[in-house]
Write a protein that holds these residues in place. Structure first.
Motif, PDB file in Angstrom:
ATOM      1  N   LEU A 168     -59.823 -29.884 -56.961  1.00 35.49           N
ATOM      2  CA  LEU A 168     -60.345 -30.855 -57.908  1.00 35.49           C
ATOM      3  C   LEU A 168     -59.403 -31.076 -59.076  1.00 35.49           C
ATOM      4  O   LEU A 168     -59.674 -31.862 -59.957  1.00 35.49           O
ATOM      5  N   LEU A 169     -58.317 -30.331 -59.096  1.00 35.55           N
ATOM      6  CA  LEU A 169     -57.527 -30.300 -60.313  1.00 35.55           C
ATOM      7  C   LEU A 169     -56.200 -31.022 -60.222  1.00 35.55           C
ATOM      8  O   LEU A 169     -55.536 -31.219 -61.221  1.00 35.55           O
ATOM      9  N   LYS A 170     -55.805 -31.374 -59.004  1.00 32.11           N
ATOM     10  CA  LYS A 170     -54.539 -32.090 -58.948  1.00 32.11           C
ATOM     11  C   LYS A 170     -54.610 -33.154 -57.874  1.00 32.11           C
ATOM     12  O   LYS A 170     -55.640 -33.345 -57.236  1.00 32.11           O
ATOM     13  N   ARG A 180     -59.048 -19.348 -54.586  1.00 35.41           N
ATOM     14  CA  ARG A 180     -57.909 -20.213 -54.867  1.00 35.41           C
ATOM     15  C   ARG A 180     -58.333 -21.604 -55.314  1.00 35.41           C
ATOM     16  O   ARG A 180     -57.490 -22.430 -55.638  1.00 35.41           O
ATOM     17  N   GLN A 181     -59.636 -21.880 -55.255  1.00 36.31           N
ATOM     18  CA  GLN A 181     -60.110 -23.231 -55.544  1.00 36.31           C
ATOM     19  C   GLN A 181     -59.416 -24.237 -54.640  1.00 36.31           C
ATOM     20  O   GLN A 181     -59.144 -25.378 -55.028  1.00 36.31           O
ATOM     21  N   ASP A 182     -59.084 -23.811 -53.432  1.00 34.53           N
ATOM     22  CA  ASP A 182     -58.452 -24.699 -52.461  1.00 34.53           C
ATOM     23  C   ASP A 182     -59.532 -25.142 -51.491  1.00 34.53           C
ATOM     24  O   ASP A 182     -59.786 -24.495 -50.479  1.00 34.53           O
ATOM     25  N   PHE A 183     -60.197 -26.247 -51.803  1.00 30.08           N
ATOM     26  CA  PHE A 183     -61.387 -26.620 -51.047  1.00 30.08           C
ATOM     27  C   PHE A 183     -61.054 -27.154 -49.656  1.00 30.08           C
ATOM     28  O   PHE A 183     -61.880 -27.097 -48.765  1.00 30.08           O
ATOM     29  N   ASN A 201     -54.624 -30.986 -48.762  1.00 32.28           N
ATOM     30  CA  ASN A 201     -54.494 -29.964 -49.779  1.00 32.28           C
ATOM     31  C   ASN A 201     -55.359 -30.460 -50.931  1.00 32.28           C
ATOM     32  O   ASN A 201     -54.911 -31.246 -51.762  1.00 32.28           O
ATOM     33  N   TRP A 202     -56.600 -30.056 -50.900  1.00 40.27           N
ATOM     34  CA  TRP A 202     -57.613 -30.713 -51.733  1.00 40.27           C
ATOM     35  C   TRP A 202     -58.163 -29.755 -52.766  1.00 40.27           C
ATOM     36  O   TRP A 202     -58.822 -28.780 -52.439  1.00 40.27           O
TER      37      TRP A 202
END
Lengths: 409, 303, 292
Positions: B50-52, B266-269, B47-48
């Motif tokens: 950049l923010l957490k 989602r910014q879920d890379f 679950n990558w």
């Protein structure tokens, strides 16, 4: 050729030798909006010899988010974000926040002056993480000449559902074939959300764990279907602005950002008013641009000071910005004489500001919006589902997304 | 074909010499292609963002994508689009290349007309086309079709699935055929005209001439173009996003559209990486099938 | 095939057919190119006029260069000219570098023998199937890690790993007749000499196409420069043109400047194309060596 090289060299030197602090502000403002902001930025730079603000435009939310995420991770983000409020939820913890008192005492920004509906969602752990500068309210634009042609009072536009429908029906005879009096894209989700709030509905439950729009959503779809049946609203996907500007269609309920170009285009024939209330709850759609600072970029106190100086400048000179076609986020300005005199059209529309409703601050709200759009199109464009069936499917789809989110957060 | 593993210094040196030609490019390939691909593979199991904090979640990204009711329709849409557009572009390109091969009055301007759209960036092109296919009666397409009498009412070009896809395919072919034309032109020019002459004398019609003379000469280029077109087709995004918005009702959503919607929005890379590997697998399967078919049909014509 | 028709008449009818065909082709080409005409035409109208005109005006009634003035006015610290210059530098460098890297690599993969040759070739082809967007993030970290962010190199280097050019050139090189190679071997020609003096001239059209593709790929490239560049002085043309792109709501609001920007962005490539088209048309004549 040589002249060009010299020019380029001079430019490079000029940029390189600007003394003081350079602050980058990223905004999604294109076209005339962007030009307005450029002017404000230019004036600020002139008045402040030790700060230089560079205005960078990235229109797409998606591109902006990619850039912001990577910027925050690598400490190369802009110092100030002029960001659409519904793009913020992912980043709330990464913006620099101050308490209300700190904003007031240190920077002269009175957050109590902001409409509560607009400030909502921007307070994290007691700190305000962004300052909304404007509201893009929905308003009603109409063609006064067309109104007069069919015997409607051009200075008394419809305010309720009954008035609206009967006015539209009155306009049918003069509307050319292939168009409708209210020529808007029925697949434009923002209209549906606007009407959803006017019917007392909301997108998600307060805890963001389930959809909450099914019941009111059905009412809204029924209203829109009724309008389609009566020939008021198009049955198909439509490209709106042009026919309104040419005078062929007569009414649009849309964002305030259109008011300036349309006023210029239609001149005396242009009428504006607060959006009619078509439901049982007084509400009007609004979005906002919020000024926020990524915390990692303003760790240096000098940079922080420069950034907050610019924010304060915008706060004080907000009316310059509203001229582009926005309504104030501050109560005092919305009710001020200055606004009334300088921008009477903005003043008139902003009287609705206290009823503004905005998207809930949930990170996946855009994705949810896109899924609801799919089912709205089934109902309103393809006419392949009834409102009940469509809204039920939409609720399922949204629940799927929510489950996905909550399973990993 | 395989060299014997003789350890003679001569052949060793020859092999090293051959590698030297490849090495500069290989260096950049490893750094900017291979490493990112491995990186993508790794983060697809996380679950990558950049923010957490990044959390290992195993195959969860892949499972969620597989089970997502939105994913498979986009696969279907994209595959059908590829099946239609790839042969279409190639046929049109070969046709135009033949036309442009002959020296003609004003050949340059023909070339510019057919080839140059491929040079234009997506935004300008697609805004123009969106304007042309606007839904109101004074939109260009509606206006002229009405004038000619082909339609009676203004058409909402993106209001029905098949029409929307028709427009997308039309615009896509128009846009990308240019480079393929250049490729085939370059290949066609190498064919000695004597071969055509003698075939004509033997009484071979144009179709036969194409199969037995032209095709073998452009084999290699055709192979390249098929692969390239397949990849482009599966990467379809701009037209779906700008022209139809993925509609109506999500029926023009493509694989990359889905990637943007669920991965990047989602910014879920990690999720984006997993979806990318799905796309990679699907494209690979599709391209292989197409290639096998093309090589088979070329082989069969060679007798 | 007996002809009682005099020869002159036959020649004449052939000529007429040729002329008719050419005219038809011209008409079709004009029709095909219409959207670009429309783009140019709209760029010379004020947005207000462009939006409401019926019937559509192909030649603007009141042509104006206002839109071009708008896009060239320096705004917010950016300059379109500066951005264009950046784009030129990056695109030209990328094209040259790509050629320098791809030609030897393609040569190796097409005509040289070494272990692992086909494996590498198929990997090179296979990676093309990967959606380009996902390379953005790892590239970001790699370039940042190299300390190159916000530089011309950051825009040039990542693309050099691309295998598209190698693939294309290899295919063209495959068709070089064996006889040529054998003849060169007998003459004692080194691999390198062979590459330079025989292969390269043979694949000129492919090189030209690759150059155009690389140049344009770099010229139109948007997502990556947007991500990696944080200082406005290095912004490339597509980024500078966002200012004039459509916003949501009413996408026709700024159609005038948008079309002007689009056309300006295209003009250089068009010019290059027109200048180099002769090389495209010339082709290669290697006598009649026949096919492989």
């Amino acid at each position: 050729m040589r002249k060009l090289m010299v020019m380029v060299l001079a430019l490079v030197l000029a940029v390189g030798f600007s003394f003081g602090i350079t602050i980058t502000m990223m905004s999604p403002l294109t076209g005339a909006d962007g030009a307005y902001m450029d002017e404000i930025v230019a004036r600020f730079n002139e008045e402040h010899s030790d700060i230089e603000v560079v205005h960078v435009v990235v229109e797409s939310s998606l591109d902006m988010k990619n850039k912001l995420s990577m910027g925050i991770a690598s400490k190369t983000a802009p110092e100030i974000m002029f960001i659409r409020k519904f793009d913020m939820p992912l980043y709330l913890e990464h913006f620099k926040g101050f308490t209300k008192e700190e904003w007031l005492e240190n920077y002269g920004i009175d957050t109590d002056d902001i409409f509560p509906g607009v400030l909502e969602g921007l307070v994290v752990d007691g700190k305000v993480v962004g300052i909304p500068l404007d509201i893009w309210l929905f308003y009603m634009a109409y063609n006064k000449a067309n109104f007069a042609k069919v015997g409607l009072d051009p200075n008394n536009p419809p305010k309720t559902r009954e008035e609206f429908i009967s006015a539209m029906e009155a306009l049918l005879p003069i509307t050319p074939e292939g168009l409708t009096p209210y020529y808007e894209n029925p697949a434009w989700t923002w209209i549906w959300f606007h009407l959803l709030w006017q019917h007392g509905g909301e997108v998600l439950t307060d805890d963001f764990k389930a959809p909450a729009f099914e019941k009111a959503g059905i009412e809204v779809c029924k209203l829109m279907l009724e309008m389609q049946d009566r020939g008021i609203l198009p049955m198909q996907v439509a490209d709106p602005g042009v026919s309104f500007q040419s005078g062929e269609s007569s009414v649009l309920i849309t964002g305030i950002w259109t008011i300036k170009p349309w006023m210029e285009q239609l001149g005396e024939d242009f009428g504006y008013a607060v959006a009619p209330q078509l439901g049982n709850t007084k509400a009007v759609f609004g979005g906002s641009h919020v000024l926020a600072m990524p915390a990692v970029m303003v760790e240096d106190p000098k940079v922080l000071e420069a950034a907050t100086t610019f924010i304060k400048y915008l706060w004080d000179h907000a009316i310059d910005w509203y001229e582009a076609g926005q309504t104030p986020a501050r109560k005092s300005i919305a009710e001020s004489e200055e606004l009334k005199e300088r921008l009477p059209h903005i003043y008139a529309v902003s009287q609705d500001s206290e009823y503004v409703r905005q998207f809930q601050m949930f990170p996946l709200i855009s994705e949810i919006e896109a899924e609801i759009a799919v089912y709205l199109e089934e109902i309103l464009v393809l006419h392949s589902m009834s409102p009940e069936a469509g809204m039920k499917e939409a609720a399922f789809a949204v629940q799927e997304i929510l489950d996905d989110y909550w399973s990993r957060n | 074909m395989r060299q014997s593993h003789s350890k003679s210094p001569r052949s060793f040196r020859r092999e090293v010499g051959s590698w030297l030609f490849l090495l500069p490019h290989l260096f950049f390939f490893i750094l900017f292609v291979a490493v990112p691909l491995v990186f993508g593979l790794i983060i697809s199991f996380f679950n990558w963002s950049l923010l957490k904090e990044n959390v290992f979640i195993g195959f969860n990204n892949y499972v969620r994508t597989w089970n997502d009711s939105r994913f498979w329709p986009t696969v279907q849409h994209t595959v059908i689009f590829a099946l239609i557009s790839v042969p279409l572009v190639i046929i049109v390109a070969i046709l135009f290349a033949h036309i442009l091969k002959k020296k003609r009055f004003g050949q340059l301007w023909l070339l510019v007309a057919f080839v140059s759209p491929a040079f234009f960036g997506s935004v300008g092109i697609l805004s123009s086309w969106k304007w042309i296919f606007a839904s109101f009666p004074s939109g260009l397409a509606n206006y002229y079709l009405d004038k000619v009498g082909l339609i009676n009412n203004a058409v909402s070009w993106f209001g029905s699935t098949s029409v929307a896809w028709g427009v997308i395919i039309l615009v896509t072919v128009w846009w990308i055929v240019g480079f393929s034309i250049l490729l085939y032109l370059g290949a066609l020019q190498r064919i000695p005209p004597e071969q055509y002459e003698s075939a004509k004398l033997d009484g071979a019609g144009p179709w036969k001439r194409f199969i037995y003379i032209t095709l073998p000469w452009i084999k290699s280029v055709l192979f390249f173009d098929v692969v390239r077109q397949a990849i482009l087709a599966f990467g379809l995004f701009d037209q779906a996003y700008i022209l139809s918005g993925g509609g109506p009702a999500g029926t023009t959503r493509t694989l990359v559209y889905y990637l943007y919607l669920v991965g990047f929005e989602r910014q879920d890379f990690g999720r984006a990486a997993a979806i990318s590997w799905y796309i990679f697998a699907i494209v690979l399967i599709f391209a292989v099938i197409q290639l096998v078919l093309v090589t088979k049909s070329i082989r069969s014509t060679e007798g | 095939m007996t002809s009682t028709v005099p020869k002159n008449k036959k020649k004449l009818s052939k000529r007429i057919t040729a002329v008719i065909v050419t005219v038809l082709l011209w008409a079709f080409a004009a029709f095909w190119f219409a959207p670009i005409f429309w783009m140019l035409s709209t760029s010379m109208k004020s947005t207000a006029a462009a939006v409401i005109e019926t019937p559509p005006q192909w030649i603007p009634q009141n042509p104006t260069l206002e839109n071009y003035k708008i896009i060239f006015a320096p705004s917010g610290g950016l300059s379109l000219i500066r951005a264009t210059l950046n784009s030129v530098i990056v695109a030209v460098s990328s094209t040259l570098a790509t050629l320098v890297l791809s030609i030897p690599a393609a040569y190796a993969l097409s005509r040289l023998r070494f272990r692992g040759r086909m494996l590498i070739f198929w990997i090179y082809v296979a990676v093309l199937a990967f959606p380009a967007v996902l390379f953005l993030i790892p590239h970001f970290f790699i370039i940042n890690g190299m300390g190159l962010s916000n530089s011309y190199l950051s825009l040039i280097l990542p693309g050099l790993g691309g295998t598209f050019g190698v693939f294309l050139l290899r295919q063209y090189m495959l068709d070089i007749p064996r006889e040529l190679e054998d003849a060169a071997w007998i003459d004692g020609c080194s691999k390198f000499r062979f590459l330079i003096s025989i292969v390269i001239p043979y694949i000129k059209p492919a090189m030209l196409v690759l150059s155009l593709m690389t140049f344009l790929g770099s010229w139109n490239s948007f997502l990556w420069p947007l991500l990696i560049l944080s200082k406005a002085d290095k912004f490339t043309l597509p980024i500078a043109l966002i200012r004039f792109s459509a916003g949501w709501g009413d996408p026709y609001r700024g159609i005038g400047p948008m079309m002007a920007g689009a056309f300006f962005s295209v003009a250089p490539s068009l010019i290059i194309f027109i200048v180099f088209h002769r090389y495209l048309m010339k082709g290669i004549s290697l006598g009649s060596l026949g096919k492989e």
